[in-house]
Design an enzyme around this catalytic site. Structure first.
Site, mmCIF file in Angstrom:
data_model
loop_
_atom_site.group_PDB
_atom_site.id
_atom_site.type_symbol
_atom_site.label_atom_id
_atom_site.label_comp_id
_atom_site.label_asym_id
_atom_site.label_seq_id
_atom_site.Cartn_x
_atom_site.Cartn_y
_atom_site.Cartn_z
ATOM 1 N N SER A 115 0.826 -1.196 0.000
ATOM 2 C CA SER A 115 0.000 0.000 0.000
ATOM 3 C C SER A 115 0.864 1.251 0.000
ATOM 4 O O SER A 115 1.670 1.460 0.920
ATOM 5 C CB SER A 115 -0.915 0.021 1.226
ATOM 6 O OG SER A 115 -1.551 1.284 1.340
ATOM 7 N N HIS A 139 -0.958 -1.335 -4.377
ATOM 8 C CA HIS A 139 -2.252 -1.031 -3.776
ATOM 9 C C HIS A 139 -2.389 0.476 -3.575
ATOM 10 O O HIS A 139 -1.547 1.103 -2.919
ATOM 11 C CB HIS A 139 -2.379 -1.747 -2.427
ATOM 12 C CG HIS A 139 -3.767 -1.768 -1.877
ATOM 13 N ND1 HIS A 139 -4.725 -2.671 -2.294
ATOM 14 C CD2 HIS A 139 -4.370 -0.999 -0.930
ATOM 15 C CE1 HIS A 139 -5.847 -2.462 -1.627
ATOM 16 N NE2 HIS A 139 -5.671 -1.445 -0.799
ATOM 17 N N ASP A 179 -4.865 3.387 -2.174
ATOM 18 C CA ASP A 179 -6.029 3.701 -1.351
ATOM 19 C C ASP A 179 -6.563 5.084 -1.710
ATOM 20 O O ASP A 179 -5.873 6.088 -1.527
ATOM 21 C CB ASP A 179 -5.657 3.667 0.131
ATOM 22 C CG ASP A 179 -5.360 2.260 0.616
ATOM 23 O OD1 ASP A 179 -6.234 1.394 0.466
ATOM 24 O OD2 ASP A 179 -4.258 2.025 1.138
ATOM 25 N N MET A 237 -9.316 7.793 -0.770
ATOM 26 C CA MET A 237 -10.217 8.155 0.327
ATOM 27 C C MET A 237 -10.770 9.561 0.105
ATOM 28 O O MET A 237 -10.049 10.442 -0.376
ATOM 29 C CB MET A 237 -9.478 8.105 1.665
ATOM 30 C CG MET A 237 -8.761 6.797 1.936
ATOM 31 S SD MET A 237 -7.955 6.818 3.553
ATOM 32 C CE MET A 237 -6.933 5.344 3.422
ATOM 33 N N HIS A 285 -8.267 0.684 -4.370
ATOM 34 C CA HIS A 285 -9.233 0.470 -3.297
ATOM 35 C C HIS A 285 -9.993 1.767 -3.070
ATOM 36 O O HIS A 285 -9.452 2.725 -2.504
ATOM 37 C CB HIS A 285 -8.495 0.017 -2.034
ATOM 38 C CG HIS A 285 -9.392 -0.266 -0.878
ATOM 39 N ND1 HIS A 285 -8.903 -0.522 0.391
ATOM 40 C CD2 HIS A 285 -10.750 -0.351 -0.765
ATOM 41 C CE1 HIS A 285 -9.913 -0.741 1.221
ATOM 42 N NE2 HIS A 285 -11.040 -0.633 0.541
ATOM 43 N N MET A 329 -12.275 3.851 -1.151
ATOM 44 C CA MET A 329 -12.937 4.060 0.139
ATOM 45 C C MET A 329 -13.676 5.393 0.058
ATOM 46 O O MET A 329 -13.325 6.372 0.720
ATOM 47 C CB MET A 329 -11.905 4.039 1.264
ATOM 48 C CG MET A 329 -11.359 2.654 1.527
ATOM 49 S SD MET A 329 -10.092 2.622 2.821
ATOM 50 C CE MET A 329 -8.638 2.717 1.799
ATOM 51 N N MET A 361 -11.261 -6.223 5.342
ATOM 52 C CA MET A 361 -10.530 -5.244 6.140
ATOM 53 C C MET A 361 -10.378 -5.754 7.571
ATOM 54 O O MET A 361 -11.357 -6.149 8.204
ATOM 55 C CB MET A 361 -11.278 -3.910 6.154
ATOM 56 C CG MET A 361 -11.342 -3.193 4.813
ATOM 57 S SD MET A 361 -9.717 -2.760 4.130
ATOM 58 C CE MET A 361 -9.076 -1.660 5.404
ATOM 59 N N ASP A 415 -6.407 -6.676 4.288
ATOM 60 C CA ASP A 415 -5.720 -5.394 4.455
ATOM 61 C C ASP A 415 -5.960 -4.870 5.862
ATOM 62 O O ASP A 415 -7.100 -4.810 6.320
ATOM 63 C CB ASP A 415 -6.267 -4.402 3.418
ATOM 64 C CG ASP A 415 -5.579 -3.043 3.460
ATOM 65 O OD1 ASP A 415 -4.608 -2.881 4.224
ATOM 66 O OD2 ASP A 415 -6.014 -2.149 2.713
#
Length: 210
Positions: free
Chosen positions: A7, A32, A34, A36, A65, A67, A136, A171
């Site tokens: 990540s 990875h 993330d 957000m 990913h 979120m 998660m 994760d």
């Protein structure tokens, strides 16, 4: 062999190209990313322009990913920016089949993630239409959190109901010890941030997860 997806949340954002190359050279299978939005989770990270720039760096897939709230609004943009795998949150959508269809039509692999309080039994029916299911083991939003062992207990039920090609990814608080717990229960992909990026020997850290 376990798929390792470091990540970049734990990377140095002033040197993302360098840090992505470091983990790729160290044996990372995916990268990875993330995303957000400060609404679905209490943090803000990166958006489409940065993903587009990141795509120029690694020779391995970008594992995105999301979120974020209303992820269906951003599928096309992130796919066009270079995402190879797009994972949305089960808790962020009202129509799972609709967004799965959108992601498939975009040409990306389809992932769905579940937060710690979501039971495996809620999402079993969706496994046949997914390429990846992300469990998660921390509350999503910030890196460096402690692993929640009870979340890993969902993995055997997911594995039992999964099709043979489903990637079961975990994760949150992943290191060599917690990673072993997850793979022993049936996970075949691990996301790790600080464990990899804070290591003196990145290649050794990735190998310990594999």
């Amino acid at each position: 062999m376990t798929i390792i997806s470091p990540s970049i949340l734990s990377a140095d954002f002033a040197n993302l190209e360098r840090d992505i190359k470091r983990v790729e050279e160290g044996g990372a299978d995916w990268i990875h990313v993330d995303v957000m939005d400060g609404h679905f989770v209490p943090n803000i990270t990166i958006g489409v322009p940065v993903v587009k720039s990141l795509k120029k760096v690694p020779n391995v897939p970008l594992d995105l990913h999301l979120m974020i709230e209303n992820p269906e609004k951003y599928v096309e943009a992130f796919r066009n920016a270079g995402a190879d795998i797009i994972t949305f949150h089960y808790e962020a959508v009202s129509d799972v089949e609709k967004i799965v269809d959108m992601i498939k039509k975009s040409g990306a692999k389809v992932g769905m993630s579940i937060k710690p309080k979501t039971k495996a039994s809620e999402i079993i029916k969706y496994l046949p239409i997914l390429d990846l299911l992300l469990v998660m083991t921390v509350e999503p939003g910030f890196g460096g959190q402690a692993f929640m062992p009870d979340c890993a207990d969902k993995i055997p039920e997911i594995k039992q109901n999964a099709h043979k090609d489903l990637v079961i990814q975990v994760d949150g608080g992943i290191n060599s010890e917690t990673g072993k717990i997850c793979t022993s229960k049936g996970a075949n992909s691990l996301v790790a941030g600080s464990y990899i990026y804070d290591a003196n020997d990145i290649e050794k850290a990735i190998l310990s997860l594999k």
